[in-house]
Design a protein around this motif. Structure first.
Motif, PDB file in Angstrom:
ATOM      1  N   LEU A  34      -0.556   8.877   8.935  1.00 34.60           N
ATOM      2  CA  LEU A  34      -0.120   8.016   7.835  1.00 34.60           C
ATOM      3  C   LEU A  34      -1.350   7.460   7.136  1.00 34.60           C
ATOM      4  N   ALA A  35      -1.580   7.922   5.910  1.00 34.58           N
ATOM      5  CA  ALA A  35      -2.829   7.632   5.216  1.00 34.58           C
ATOM      6  C   ALA A  35      -2.634   6.703   4.023  1.00 34.58           C
ATOM      7  N   ASN A  36      -3.669   5.936   3.773  1.00 36.53           N
ATOM      8  CA  ASN A  36      -3.730   5.080   2.591  1.00 36.53           C
ATOM      9  C   ASN A  36      -3.899   5.953   1.349  1.00 36.53           C
ATOM     10  N   GLY A  37      -2.992   5.825   0.380  1.00 40.30           N
ATOM     11  CA  GLY A  37      -3.061   6.620  -0.837  1.00 40.30           C
ATOM     12  C   GLY A  37      -3.946   6.025  -1.915  1.00 40.30           C
ATOM     13  N   ALA A  38      -4.575   4.861  -1.654  1.00 41.01           N
ATOM     14  CA  ALA A  38      -5.422   4.171  -2.639  1.00 41.01           C
ATOM     15  C   ALA A  38      -4.641   3.838  -3.910  1.00 41.01           C
ATOM     16  N   VAL A  39      -3.371   3.524  -3.725  1.00 38.26           N
ATOM     17  CA  VAL A  39      -2.491   3.050  -4.793  1.00 38.26           C
ATOM     18  C   VAL A  39      -1.816   1.798  -4.250  1.00 38.26           C
ATOM     19  N   TYR A  40      -2.005   0.661  -4.954  1.00 37.60           N
ATOM     20  CA  TYR A  40      -1.526  -0.608  -4.447  1.00 37.60           C
ATOM     21  C   TYR A  40      -0.771  -1.388  -5.522  1.00 37.60           C
TER      22      TYR A  40
ATOM     23  N   MET B 291       0.839  -1.194   0.000  1.00 32.10           N
ATOM     24  CA  MET B 291       0.000   0.000   0.000  1.00 32.10           C
ATOM     25  C   MET B 291       0.879   1.250   0.000  1.00 32.10           C
ATOM     26  N   MET B 292       0.593   2.181  -0.902  1.00 33.62           N
ATOM     27  CA  MET B 292       1.277   3.468  -0.865  1.00 33.62           C
ATOM     28  C   MET B 292       0.683   4.318   0.252  1.00 33.62           C
ATOM     29  N   LEU B 293       1.561   4.882   1.077  1.00 30.03           N
ATOM     30  CA  LEU B 293       1.143   5.776   2.149  1.00 30.03           C
ATOM     31  C   LEU B 293       1.617   7.195   1.870  1.00 30.03           C
ATOM     32  N   PHE B 294       0.939   8.159   2.482  1.00 30.44           N
ATOM     33  CA  PHE B 294       1.394   9.544   2.465  1.00 30.44           C
ATOM     34  C   PHE B 294       0.997  10.182   3.788  1.00 30.44           C
ATOM     35  N   GLU B 295       1.669  11.253   4.125  1.00 25.73           N
ATOM     36  CA  GLU B 295       1.339  11.968   5.352  1.00 25.73           C
ATOM     37  C   GLU B 295       0.280  13.011   5.041  1.00 25.73           C
ATOM     38  N   THR B 296      -0.858  12.902   5.685  1.00 28.77           N
ATOM     39  CA  THR B 296      -1.987  13.774   5.391  1.00 28.77           C
ATOM     40  C   THR B 296      -2.168  14.845   6.461  1.00 28.77           C
ATOM     41  N   GLY B 297      -2.660  15.981   6.047  1.00 27.73           N
ATOM     42  CA  GLY B 297      -3.002  17.042   6.983  1.00 27.73           C
ATOM     43  C   GLY B 297      -4.429  16.941   7.472  1.00 27.73           C
TER      44      GLY B 297
ATOM     45  N   VAL C 263       7.273  12.254  -1.679  1.00 28.43           N
ATOM     46  CA  VAL C 263       7.447  13.267  -2.732  1.00 28.43           C
ATOM     47  C   VAL C 263       6.161  14.080  -2.875  1.00 28.43           C
ATOM     48  N   TYR C 264       5.103  13.450  -3.388  1.00 24.71           N
ATOM     49  CA  TYR C 264       3.829  14.174  -3.527  1.00 24.71           C
ATOM     50  C   TYR C 264       2.699  13.192  -3.781  1.00 24.71           C
ATOM     51  N   HIS C 265       1.601  13.377  -3.047  1.00 22.78           N
ATOM     52  CA  HIS C 265       0.393  12.587  -3.282  1.00 22.78           C
ATOM     53  C   HIS C 265      -0.810  13.396  -2.827  1.00 22.78           C
ATOM     54  N   ARG C 266      -1.789  13.539  -3.697  1.00 27.13           N
ATOM     55  CA  ARG C 266      -2.992  14.287  -3.340  1.00 27.13           C
ATOM     56  C   ARG C 266      -4.206  13.681  -4.045  1.00 27.13           C
ATOM     57  N   ASP C 267      -5.233  13.429  -3.264  1.00 24.07           N
ATOM     58  CA  ASP C 267      -6.519  12.991  -3.801  1.00 24.07           C
ATOM     59  C   ASP C 267      -7.242  14.219  -4.339  1.00 24.07           C
ATOM     60  N   ILE C 268      -7.491  14.220  -5.655  1.00 24.07           N
ATOM     61  CA  ILE C 268      -8.192  15.362  -6.257  1.00 24.07           C
ATOM     62  C   ILE C 268      -9.695  15.097  -6.140  1.00 24.07           C
ATOM     63  N   GLY C 269     -10.173  15.072  -4.897  1.00 25.93           N
ATOM     64  CA  GLY C 269     -11.551  14.684  -4.653  1.00 25.93           C
ATOM     65  C   GLY C 269     -12.494  15.836  -4.401  1.00 25.93           C
ATOM     66  N   THR C 270     -11.944  17.010  -4.097  1.00 23.02           N
ATOM     67  CA  THR C 270     -12.784  18.174  -3.823  1.00 23.02           C
ATOM     68  C   THR C 270     -12.256  19.374  -4.603  1.00 23.02           C
ATOM     69  N   VAL C 271     -13.073  20.392  -4.695  1.00 17.85           N
ATOM     70  CA  VAL C 271     -12.644  21.605  -5.392  1.00 17.85           C
ATOM     71  C   VAL C 271     -11.443  22.225  -4.675  1.00 17.85           C
ATOM     72  N   GLU C 272     -11.452  22.188  -3.352  1.00 16.80           N
ATOM     73  CA  GLU C 272     -10.347  22.756  -2.585  1.00 16.80           C
ATOM     74  C   GLU C 272      -9.048  22.003  -2.859  1.00 16.80           C
ATOM     75  N   SER C 273      -9.130  20.687  -2.914  1.00 15.62           N
ATOM     76  CA  SER C 273      -7.945  19.877  -3.179  1.00 15.62           C
ATOM     77  C   SER C 273      -7.427  20.117  -4.590  1.00 15.62           C
ATOM     78  N   TYR C 274      -8.346  20.263  -5.519  1.00 14.38           N
ATOM     79  CA  TYR C 274      -7.959  20.561  -6.907  1.00 14.38           C
ATOM     80  C   TYR C 274      -7.217  21.897  -6.985  1.00 14.38           C
ATOM     81  N   LYS C 275      -7.749  22.911  -6.327  1.00  7.44           N
ATOM     82  CA  LYS C 275      -7.110  24.227  -6.360  1.00  7.44           C
ATOM     83  C   LYS C 275      -5.713  24.183  -5.737  1.00  7.44           C
ATOM     84  N   GLN C 276      -5.561  23.387  -4.674  1.00 11.20           N
ATOM     85  CA  GLN C 276      -4.256  23.265  -4.044  1.00 11.20           C
ATOM     86  C   GLN C 276      -3.259  22.560  -4.963  1.00 11.20           C
TER      87      GLN C 276
END
Length: 241
Positions: free
Chosen positions: A168-174, A132-138, A213-226
């Protein structure tokens, strides 16, 4: 190596952006999310992609027909959404001869050393059937959070709980061994949620790879803008834009 790119979601939290375009084709720096996945994975030797469609499937088909990777892509349309595990099970013949394969939610924007990700899985695949790919989430309350042992193997999994034990969050990449196909079949159902139906069964057998390095779920408008702001950091993304 093959990859399943999950691209059938409705993208309701991304409206109005997704009123006319499926979530997987939302553009970051004028490039669709699917294009990033196809490019990054092709560079490490992934040469066959299965992409599922549902919402605005004609848009995805048009994208594929005009893609440089079209000869490496198989599209499968879902009249009814099957969830992550259900889609994998419905297409088991595509993966049955692969020792391991990628299982990816294509609405993520992700950059990392994918070769190290693959190596991490291969070194432990006899013990752990999933990496499972992990990332540190805010925002840990909105994610699936893991607890690891000293060998970075998942011992506990908390799906969107009020008081998560870490960030430590699941990145939904396996990366998965094909042995999980037998488990999916044993569930005897079509719709299979990976987080609820699969991960709990494999606790103690899920290796992890931390994407720092970088991982972001583009699930919301706010996340997309970031993400749009983030990708302007040329030093970080210079090899991907």
């Amino acid at each position: 190596m093959k990859a399943l790119l999950l691209a059938a979601g409705l993208g309701t939290r991304l409206r109005p952006i997704t009123n006319t375009i499926p979530k997987c084709l939302v553009e970051i720096n004028k490039k669709p999310l699917l294009e990033y996945w196809l490019q990054n994975l092709s560079e490490i030797g992934v040469n066959e992609f299965l992409i599922n469609t549902h919402y605005l499937s004609d848009k995805v088909q048009e994208f594929v027909e005009n893609s440089n990777f079209k000869n490496n892509i198989t599209l499968v349309h879902e009249k009814e959404l099957l969830n992550t595990g259900g889609t994998l099970l419905a297409n088991k013949e595509f993966f049955i001869k692969e020792e391991e394969f990628f299982l990816i939610h294509a609405d993520n924007l992700c950059f990392c050393d994918f070769e190290v990700f693959v190596d991490t899985h291969k070194k432990n695949k006899d013990i752990c059937e999933i990496t499972m790919m992990l990332f540190e989430t805010g925002t840990p309350k909105s994610c699936g959070i893991v607890e690891l042992d000293s060998k970075n193997i998942v011992q506990k999994f908390h799906e969107k709980v009020e008081n998560p034990p870490s960030n430590l969050a699941n990145g939904a990449v396996y990366i998965c061994n094909n042995t999980i196909l037998d488990y999916l079949e044993s569930l005897n159902k079509k719709e299979i949620d990976f987080s609820l139906d699969v991960i709990p069964n494999y606790l103690g057998k899920i290796n992890t790879f931390l994407n720092d390095v970088y991982h972001r779920d583009i699930g919301t408008v706010e996340s997309y803008k970031q993400a749009v702001k983030d990708i302007k950091n040329f030093d970080l993304f210079k090899n991907n834009i």
